[in-house]
Design an enzyme around this catalytic site. Structure first.
Site, short mmCIF file in Angstrom:
data_model
loop_
_atom_site.label_atom_id
_atom_site.label_comp_id
_atom_site.label_asym_id
_atom_site.label_seq_id
_atom_site.Cartn_x
_atom_site.Cartn_y
_atom_site.Cartn_z
CE1 TYR A 245 -4.01 -2.14 0.34
CE2 TYR A 245 -2.50 -3.49 1.63
CZ TYR A 245 -3.68 -3.34 0.93
OH TYR A 245 -4.54 -4.40 0.84
CG HIS A 375 -16.90 -16.20 -3.67
ND1 HIS A 375 -17.62 -15.82 -2.57
CD2 HIS A 375 -16.15 -15.14 -4.04
CE1 HIS A 375 -17.29 -14.56 -2.26
NE2 HIS A 375 -16.40 -14.14 -3.13
CB ALA A 376 -19.38 -13.48 -7.66
CG HIS A 405 -18.09 -6.42 -6.58
ND1 HIS A 405 -17.55 -5.62 -5.60
CD2 HIS A 405 -17.20 -7.43 -6.76
CE1 HIS A 405 -16.39 -6.13 -5.21
NE2 HIS A 405 -16.16 -7.24 -5.89
CD GLU A 406 -17.41 -10.41 -9.16
OE1 GLU A 406 -16.28 -10.30 -9.68
OE2 GLU A 406 -17.56 -10.63 -7.94
CG HIS A 409 -13.35 -6.98 -10.05
ND1 HIS A 409 -12.47 -6.27 -9.27
CD2 HIS A 409 -14.10 -7.72 -9.19
CE1 HIS A 409 -12.69 -6.57 -7.99
NE2 HIS A 409 -13.66 -7.44 -7.91
CD GLU A 433 -12.30 -6.75 -4.63
OE1 GLU A 433 -13.50 -6.85 -4.93
OE2 GLU A 433 -11.42 -7.57 -5.02
CD1 TRP A 505 -14.76 -17.24 13.72
CD2 TRP A 505 -13.55 -15.69 12.64
NE1 TRP A 505 -15.50 -16.79 12.64
CE2 TRP A 505 -14.78 -15.84 11.98
CE3 TRP A 505 -12.62 -14.76 12.15
CZ2 TRP A 505 -15.13 -15.10 10.84
CZ3 TRP A 505 -12.95 -14.02 11.02
CH2 TRP A 505 -14.20 -14.20 10.38
NE ARG A 509 -17.91 -14.03 13.02
CZ ARG A 509 -18.73 -13.91 11.98
NH1 ARG A 509 -18.68 -12.83 11.23
NH2 ARG A 509 -19.62 -14.84 11.72
CG HIS A 533 -12.62 -13.86 0.52
ND1 HIS A 533 -13.97 -14.05 0.63
CD2 HIS A 533 -12.45 -13.02 -0.52
CE1 HIS A 533 -14.61 -13.36 -0.30
NE2 HIS A 533 -13.71 -12.72 -1.02
NE ARG A 542 -7.92 -8.22 -2.07
CZ ARG A 542 -7.37 -9.05 -2.93
NH1 ARG A 542 -8.12 -9.66 -3.84
NH2 ARG A 542 -6.09 -9.29 -2.92
CE1 TYR A 543 -13.73 -8.23 -2.09
CE2 TYR A 543 -12.58 -9.46 -0.39
CZ TYR A 543 -13.02 -9.34 -1.69
OH TYR A 543 -12.74 -10.34 -2.59
O1 X8Z Z 1 -15.74 -11.63 -2.65
C1 X8Z Z 1 -16.37 -10.67 -3.03
C2 X8Z Z 1 -16.68 -10.51 -4.51
C3 X8Z Z 1 -15.61 -11.06 -5.38
S1 X8Z Z 1 -14.15 -10.12 -5.33
C4 X8Z Z 1 -17.98 -11.19 -4.84
N1 X8Z Z 1 -16.87 -9.77 -2.14
C5 X8Z Z 1 -16.65 -9.92 -0.71
C6 X8Z Z 1 -17.38 -11.11 -0.15
O2 X8Z Z 1 -18.24 -11.66 -0.84
O3 X8Z Z 1 -17.12 -11.49 1.00
C7 X8Z Z 1 -17.63 -8.57 -2.45
C8 X8Z Z 1 -18.03 -7.99 -1.14
C9 X8Z Z 1 -17.18 -8.64 -0.10
ZN ZN Z 2 -14.38 -8.22 -6.12
#
Ligand code: X8Z
Ligand code: ZN
Length: 634
Positions: A245, A375-376, A405-406, A409, A433, A505, A509, A533, A542-543
Site C-alpha cells: 500500500y 463464489h463470484a 461489482h464484478e 473489475h 473492489e 476468531w 467477532r 476467502h 481490500r473490501y
Molecule cells: O468476494 C467478493 C466478490 C468477489 S471479489 C464477490 N466480495 C466480498 C465477499 O463476498 O465477501 C464482495 C463484497 C465482499
Molecule cells: Zn471483487
C-alpha cells in the site's frame, strides 16, 4: 500463490491468485531448484531493465496459460482439473519466487521509480510465497488447491422433510428435494431467506462444523507460506500483505484503524437499532437486548451484510418502498438480462460494450451436474480482451449488486490493459473492489425509473427506508471487512495458534461486530474457514478499503455532475464526463502510488470516511433519536 499486481482474475480462488488451486495428487512438477541471489556486485540499472523485460515477457505467457487452467478448474472441479491446477500453481509459484529473489540483486542499485516499483511488485504479487527448498511450492499448491475445492464442493446434511418448503423455494418445484444434502451456495441462500431461529441455527452450525475439516491443511499452509515470506525478507505473510500500500506495514495497520475509528459510530448506531428490531421479532430468549446479536439472525452466513433482513428491520413502521427482489422477478429479469443491465450502466458512461466472447465464455448461472466455484469472480484471461465473469446468479437485489461489482473489475482490467503486465492491477487492491460498487451506488429509484424497472420514484418520505437497506449492507460490513485479516495477521504472526483458531476468531467477532454464535463453538474449530476467502487465501482488507473508497469515488462523481441534492439520491448514469475522468484513473492501473490515482479522480490523496458519513447522515440522525433511550453496546 500469486495475486494483486500479477493477477489475471479477481476474486477467483486460484485465479485471483494464479496459484491457489492444488490437487492432492500427481507427481510433483519438475523444475530446477531456485537459487537465492545475494551477490549484487556489478549489477547496473541496464541489467535491471533487461531483467524486468524478461520477467514481463515470461509472465505474459505464463499467466495466460495459468488463467485458462484455473478457469477450467473453477468451472468444472474434478480430480483431473484439480491435478492440473495444482501442478501449474506449483510451477508458477516457483517461477515467481525465483524472480522475486533474483530481483534482490538490484536492491542497492539506483533505479527509476517505475523500475523500482516493478521489482517491488515481483515480491508483493505473491500472496502465499513458498520457500525455495525442494518440494515446498508443490506441497503448498496441493494444499491450496485442496482447500479451494473442499470449500466449493462442501455440503451439509439435513432432514429433507423438515426443510421441504425452504429447499423448494431455492431449487424450484423441479428440484430434487429427497436427499437432504444442501450444497455450499444453497446454505448461503437459506441463510438469506429463512426466519426460523431453530433452522437458522442448524444450517449455520452445520456449515461452520464442516469448515473444521479444513483446519489442518490451513495450519500447514500457514507454516509453508510463512517460511516463504521470511525468505523474501518479511517477518511473516501478514507483513507481506500489509506491504502493498505504498507505506510501511505498521503505517498501513494504523491507517485501517484510523478509518475504522471514523466510521465506528455509524456501526454502533446501526447495531443498536437492529438488535432492538430483532428483539421485537424474536423476543428476549433469541435476541436479548443486553448481549451481542446472534450471528445467524442477520440474513447472511457470515453476518457480513444484513440487507436480506430489511423485511425485519423497518424504519418508522414503513414497509420496503422499492423492493428490488420483487421488481426484478416481476419484470421478467433473468440472470443474463441482469448482467446486460449492469453493462448498460458502464456503456452509458462512455465505456465500450463487452466483447462477444464475454457472453460466449462467461459462467453466469450455475451449471447442472458438475462442481464449480460459485463464489463470484471476474476474469481477464489473456490480459487483453478475454474478459469474463463467473457466478451462480439468482434473480434478486443481492446478485444485481454483485454483477455490478464484478463488471467493475472487468472494466478496470480493460482500462489498464495497455500497461506493462506488472502494472496491470488496481492502484491498490481496495480500488479494484470499489469500482463496481461505486457504480452500484448510483442504482437509485430515479435510475430504476429511467431504465423502466419502476413506474414512479418513491417520495422523499421514503428515503429513510432506502437508506436503511443500504446501511444494512454497507455499514454492517465495515467491522467484518476489517477483522477477517486482523484475524489472519494474528495467525501468520503466531499469536493465534491452531488449538485456538476459533477462540481467536470469536474474540474479534464479538469485539468488533458485537455478534455471538447461536451454538457453543469448539475453541479448536475453524469457523473462519467457512468463509470463502480464508481457505481461498484471498486477502480481505481490500473490501474494507473499498467500502470507504466507493463512497469517496461516488461523492466525487456526484460533485462532477454538479449534484446539489442529498447525496444518496444522486445517480451519475449517462455522464460521459464522469466516465472519462474515471477512465483516466483506471487506465493508470498500478503504475503509480495509489494516492496519485485517488487524486486524479477525487482531488484528494487520503482515504477518508467523510463521504460515507455524509451519505448516511439522514439515517444516522434518525437512528440517534430512536436509540436515545436504549442501552447500546455489548
Ligand atoms: O468476494 C467478493 C466478490 C468477489 S471479489 C464477490 N466480495 C466480498 C465477499 O463476498 O465477501 C464482495 C463484497 C465482499
Ligand atoms: Zn471483487
Amino acid at each position: 500463490m500469486i495475486s494483486s499486481k500479477m493477477r489475471r482474475a479477481i476474486g477467483a480462488f486460484g485465479a485471483v491468485s494464479l496459484i491457489a488451486l492444488a490437487a492432492g495428487c500427481g507427481k510433483p512438477a519438475v523444475t530446477p531448484p531456485a537459487k537465492v541471489v545475494d551477490d549484487a556486485a556489478g549489477a547496473t540499472a541496464e541489467d535491471a531493465a533487461a531483467f524486468v523485460d524478461k520477467v514481463e515477457a515470461t509472465y505474459r505467457e505464463a499467466f495466460e496459460e495459468a488463467s485458462r487452467i484455473q478457469w477450467v478448474n473453477s468451472t468444472y472441479i474434478n480430480f483431473d482439473t484439480d491435478w492440473l491446477a495444482a501442478k501449474n500453481a506449483g510451477e508458477i509459484t516457483k517461477m515467481a519466487v525465483d524472480f522475486a529473489n533474483e530481483a534482490a540483486k538490484f536492491d542497492k542499485v539506483e533505479l527509476t521509480p517505475d523500475l523500482r516499483r516493478k521489482l517491488d511488485f515481483m515480491k508483493l504479487g505473491i500472496t502465499l510465497p513458498a520457500p525455495t527448498r525442494d518440494g515446498a511450492a508443490d506441497e503448498l499448491a496441493q494444499i491450496t488447491t485442496r482447500l479451494g475445492s473442499t470449500y466449493s464442493t462442501g455440503s451439509i446434511s439435513v432432514d429433507a422433510a423438515k426443510y421441504k418448503a425452504e429447499l423448494s423455494a431455492i431449487r424450484g418445484p423441479d428440484g430434487d428435494l429427497s436427499d437432504g444434502v444442501i450444497r455450499q451456495n444453497e446454505t448461503e441462500l437459506l441463510m438469506r431467506q429463512m426466519r426460523d431461529p431453530e433452522k437458522l441455527a442448524e444450517v449455520w452450525t452445520k456449515w461452520n462444523d464442516y469448515a473444521a475439516g479444513m483446519k489442518n491443511d490451513y495450519a500447514r499452509m500457514v507454516e509453508i507460506a510463512n517460511d516463504g515470506a521470511k525468505e523474501l525478507g518479511y517477518s511473516d505473510v501478514g507483513a507481506l500483505w500489509r506491504s502493498g500500500y505504498d507505506m510501511t506495514p505498521d503505517e498501513f495497520e494504523a491507517e485501517t484503524d484510523r478509518l475504522w475509528s471514523q466510521v465506528k459510530p455509524l456501526y454502533d448506531q446501526l447495531h443498536c437499532f437492529v438488535r432492538a428490531e430483532l428483539n421485537e421479532k424474536y423476543g428476549d430468549d433469541v435476541a436479548p437486548l443486553d448481549k451481542p446479536i446472534r450471528a445467524d439472525l442477520l440474513g447472511n452466513m457470515w453476518a457480513q451484510e444484513w440487507g436480506s433482513i430489511s423485511d425485519v428491520v423497518s424504519v418508522g413502521g414503513a414497509g420496503q418502498s422499492v423492493d428490488l427482489d420483487k421488481i426484478l422477478v416481476e419484470k421478467g429479469y433473468d440472470p443474463v438480462k441482469m448482467v446486460s443491465a449492469g453493462e448498460s450502466f458502464f456503456t452509458s458512461l462512455g465505456f465500450n460494450a463487452l466483447p462477444d466472447t464475454f457472453w460466449q465464455r462467461s459462467q453466469i448461472t450455475k451449471p447442472r451436474d458438475r462442481e464449480v466455484v460459485c463464489h463470484a469472480s471476474a476474469w481477464d484471461l489473456d490480459s487483453q480482451d478475454d474478459l469474463r465473469i463467473k457466478m451462480c446468479t439468482t434473480v434478486g437485489a443481492e446478485d444485481f449488486t454483485t454483477i455490478h461489482h464484478e463488471l467493475g473489475h472487468n472494466f478496470y482490467q480493460r482500462a489498464y490493459k495497455d500497461q506493462p503486465i506488472l502494472f496491470q492491477g488496481g492502484a491498490n487492491d481496495g480500488f479494484h473492489e470499489a469500482i463496481g460498487d461505486m457504480i452500484a451506488l448510483s442504482i437509485t429509484p430515479e435510475y430504476l425509473k429511467q431504465i423502466g424497472l419502476i413506474e414512479t420514484a418513491p417520495p422523499a418520505s421514503e428515503d429513510l427506508s432506502l437508506l436503511m437497506r443500504q446501511a444494512l449492507d454497507k455499514i454492517a460490513f465495515l467491522p467484518f471487512g476489517l477483522i477477517v485479516d486482523k484475524y489472519r495477521w494474528k495467525i501468520f504472526a503466531g499469536e493465534v495458534t491452531p488449538d485456538h483458531y476459533n477462540d481467536g476468531w470469536w474474540a474479534l467477532r464479538t469485539q468488533y461486530q458485537g455478534i455471538r454464535p447461536p451454538t457453543e463453538r469448539p475453541g479448536a474449530g475453524f469457523d473462519a474457514g467457512g468463509k470463502y476467502h480464508v481457505p481461498g487465501g484471498v486477502p480481505y482488507t481490500r473490501y474494507f478499503l473499498a467500502r470507504i473508497l466507493q463512497f469517496q469515488f461516488y461523492k466525487a462523481a456526484c460533485d462532477q455532475i454538479g449534484w446539489t441534492g442529498p447525496l444518496h439520491r444522486c445517480s451519475f448514469y449517462g455522464s460521459k464526463d464522469v466516465g472519462a475522468k474515471f477512465n483516466a484513473m483506471m487506465e493508470m492501473g498500478a503504475s503509480k502510488p495509489w494516492p496519485d490515482a485517488l487524486e486524479a479522480f477525487t482531488g484528494t490523496r487520503q482515504m477518508d470516511g467523510s463521504a460515507i458519513i455524509a451519505y448516511f447522515k439522514p439515517l444516522m440522525d434518525y437512528l440517534e433519536e430512536e436509540n436515545a433511550g436504549r442501552q447500546c453496546g455489548w
